[in-house]
Structure formats: C-alpha cells, structure tokens
Design a protein around this motif. Structure first.
Motif, mmCIF file in Angstrom:
data_model
loop_
_atom_site.group_PDB
_atom_site.id
_atom_site.type_symbol
_atom_site.label_atom_id
_atom_site.label_comp_id
_atom_site.label_asym_id
_atom_site.label_seq_id
_atom_site.Cartn_x
_atom_site.Cartn_y
_atom_site.Cartn_z
ATOM 1 N N CYS A 41 0.464 4.109 1.273
ATOM 2 C CA CYS A 41 0.624 4.680 2.592
ATOM 3 C C CYS A 41 1.708 3.849 3.665
ATOM 4 O O CYS A 41 2.092 4.532 4.338
ATOM 5 N N LEU A 65 -6.317 6.270 5.638
ATOM 6 C CA LEU A 65 -6.571 6.112 4.288
ATOM 7 C C LEU A 65 -7.547 5.435 3.585
ATOM 8 O O LEU A 65 -8.524 5.501 3.047
ATOM 9 N N CYS A 66 -6.957 4.155 3.500
ATOM 10 C CA CYS A 66 -7.783 3.085 2.985
ATOM 11 C C CYS A 66 -8.608 1.931 3.867
ATOM 12 O O CYS A 66 -9.589 1.250 3.452
ATOM 13 N N CYS A 85 -5.397 1.810 8.713
ATOM 14 C CA CYS A 85 -4.895 2.645 7.992
ATOM 15 C C CYS A 85 -6.079 3.962 7.627
ATOM 16 O O CYS A 85 -7.436 3.348 7.304
ATOM 17 N N CYS A 111 0.754 -1.065 -0.040
ATOM 18 C CA CYS A 111 -0.035 -0.018 -0.014
ATOM 19 C C CYS A 111 1.001 1.387 0.111
ATOM 20 O O CYS A 111 2.099 1.351 0.876
HETATM 21 ZN ZN LIG Z 1 -3.583 2.285 3.529
#
Ligand SMILES: [Zn+2]
Length: 279
Positions: free
Chosen positions: A10, A47-48, A45, A8
């Motif tokens: 991130c 973000l995801c 996470c 990922c």
């Molecule tokens: Zn992520």
C-alpha cells in the motif's frame, strides 16, 4: 529523515491521519526537540490497519543514551530489582516468561541447554528469568550501560551493538530469538526481523511483542502505544505482513492486556524455509 516502512504494497497510499499531537501526551519521555515545535502525527493504513508515525523530529540518536536514561533512570540496578520484586500478577515479564517456556517445551530437544538471544534487552529482567529457568542467554543492546548492567548484574553474555551490523560468526546461532517491544522502535522492522533468519538454529523460533494499535486506539491518542519513540504501531494483519516479508511464518498470535496496562500483540514465528521438515 527516513520514513517508517513496513515494505507494504500500500506504500502509504491508503493512509489517513488519525491522531495529531502538538504537545507530548502525559507520561511520554521528555525528548529534546531543540528549536523545533513539537509536532507529530499517526497515520493509519485503511488496508492493513497498521499505524505509521509521521514525525519530523530527529530520533536517530535516541537509543544511544537519552531513551535509556528516560526509561530506566540512572540506576539500572534499582529499577531491575524493583521489577524483579513485583508479584507475579503485576509483572508483564512473569507472564512473558511463562508463555515462552510453555511454547518452548513443544519444540526443544529435551536434555540440551537451550540458547536465547534477546535483542534490545534493556533492563534484562527477561534474560535473567530465562537464565534461572536453565537457558543459556545472550543479550544485545546498543546502549553501553544496558550492556554493562547485563554483564555484571544480570550475569549473561552481553554484546553492545546494532543488530543490523552484527554477524552470526561473532555471536553464534540460537534456539530462540526474542524482540520484546523492540521492532516498533526501528524505521524498518522488516529489515530488523529479517536479520534474525541468519542467527537461528535450523529448528529455532522467534518471539515478538508489539504494541497493539487496533485495541489501544479505542482508548484514545494519549495511550503509551502511540508515544514518540514508536515509528510503528501494529495490527494483527500488519504483524502477519511483517513476519511474512521477513521470511517467517506466524505460528500463533495473541492479544494481551498486560498487568502494566499495555495493549500488546505477541507472536511465535518459525522460518518459512524449515517448516515442511519441522512439521
Ligand atoms: Zn498497509
């Protein structure tokens, strides 16, 4: 120990610890932690919304025997028969088979016997029902008892091994490859799913089932989706990233609350490379 990765961007930089465990949640398998204290956590996470297990315990040999004993007991045959006997409305597998057969009707060539490769077959209830529905089934599992059971009781072609180490020349290519609650158990699910690209027929598809962390987390840290044997728990976003990075396009995603109580994401995938011709 290898850290779980979704490859990922991130890169775990946006992860926060959400759940922390200093004792096994109720129902979790008894995993021998030796002299170490039981300590693990789940990071999410931002973000995801993917969940990464932070687990200093060594799980690497789990699937060679301990997991199978803890999950299926010592009698494969009895557990297999008990699950097969479940009424349709209580069977996760019956719903899965119906879902897969309905999807398959739209892309398979009529009149040909379709071929299935089931990765991490466990008890084999899924390939058993697919065989009944007329499919030519092959299963792959790292556990010797699972393979013996698949060959003698389920009566399908059964191969013992690690999918990362097996070659298409050994087993052939398939119309459908299935990963039913398998990818969350591996450190690198992208690497595992990517392997499937070499085992698919040109118009083949992949079906995956993954634990749904987005929904399960609303029900607390003790849910089975967050048990020790999972390196990953997914979100709809991270499922798409997984597919994309492994070379697939996500054709459909569904959120399930299964008869067993599990919160699950399931998806059908196609090779990115063949899509223009296929559509
Ligand atoms: Zn992520």
């Amino acid at each position: 120990m290898m850290r779980p990765t979704l490859r990922c961007p991130c890169d775990l930089n946006y992860c926060q610890t959400v759940f922390h465990y200093d004792a096994p949640p109720p129902g979790e398998m008894c995993f021998d932690v030796g002299a170490q204290a039981y300590q693990r956590a789940y990071l999410r996470c931002a973000l995801c919304r993917h969940w990464y297990s932070e687990n200093p315990l060594d799980l690497s040999r789990l699937y060679e025997s301990a997991y199978v004993s803890a999950t299926y007991g010592d009698s494969f045959r009895e557990t297999f028969q008990r699950i097969l006997a479940l009424p349709i409305e209580r069977s996760d597998n019956a719903a899965r088979v119906a879902r897969v057969l309905q999807f398959a009707r739209a892309y398979l060539t009529p009149g040909k016997v379709p071929t299935l490769l089931d990765i991490g077959s466990g008890l084999g209830v899924f390939p058993y029902r697919m065989k009944e529905a007329g499919w030519d089934c092959t299963v792959l599992d790292p556990d010797a008892r699972a393979v013996e059971h698949a060959a003698t009781v389920v009566c399908v072609r059964a191969i013992r091994g690690d999918f990362l180490m097996i070659n298409p020349e050994q087993v052939g290519t398939f119309d459908l490859i299935t990963f039913n609650k398998v990818l969350e158990h591996v450190v690198d699910p992208v690497g595992m799913l990517q392997r499937a690209t070499g085992f698919l027929r040109p118009n083949g598809r992949v079906y995956i089932e993954l634990p749904d962390g987005e929904v399960a987390s609303h029900h607390g840290s003790q849910r089975e989706e967050f048990f020790i044997e999972h390196h990953h728990v997914f979100s709809a976003g991270s499922l798409n990233m997984l597919a994309e990075r492994a070379g697939f396009l996500t054709l459909s995603v569904e959120r399930l609350h299964e008869p067993s109580g599990k919160f699950t994401l399931c998806a059908f995938l196609a090779l990115k490379s063949i899509l223009p011709a296929a559509l």
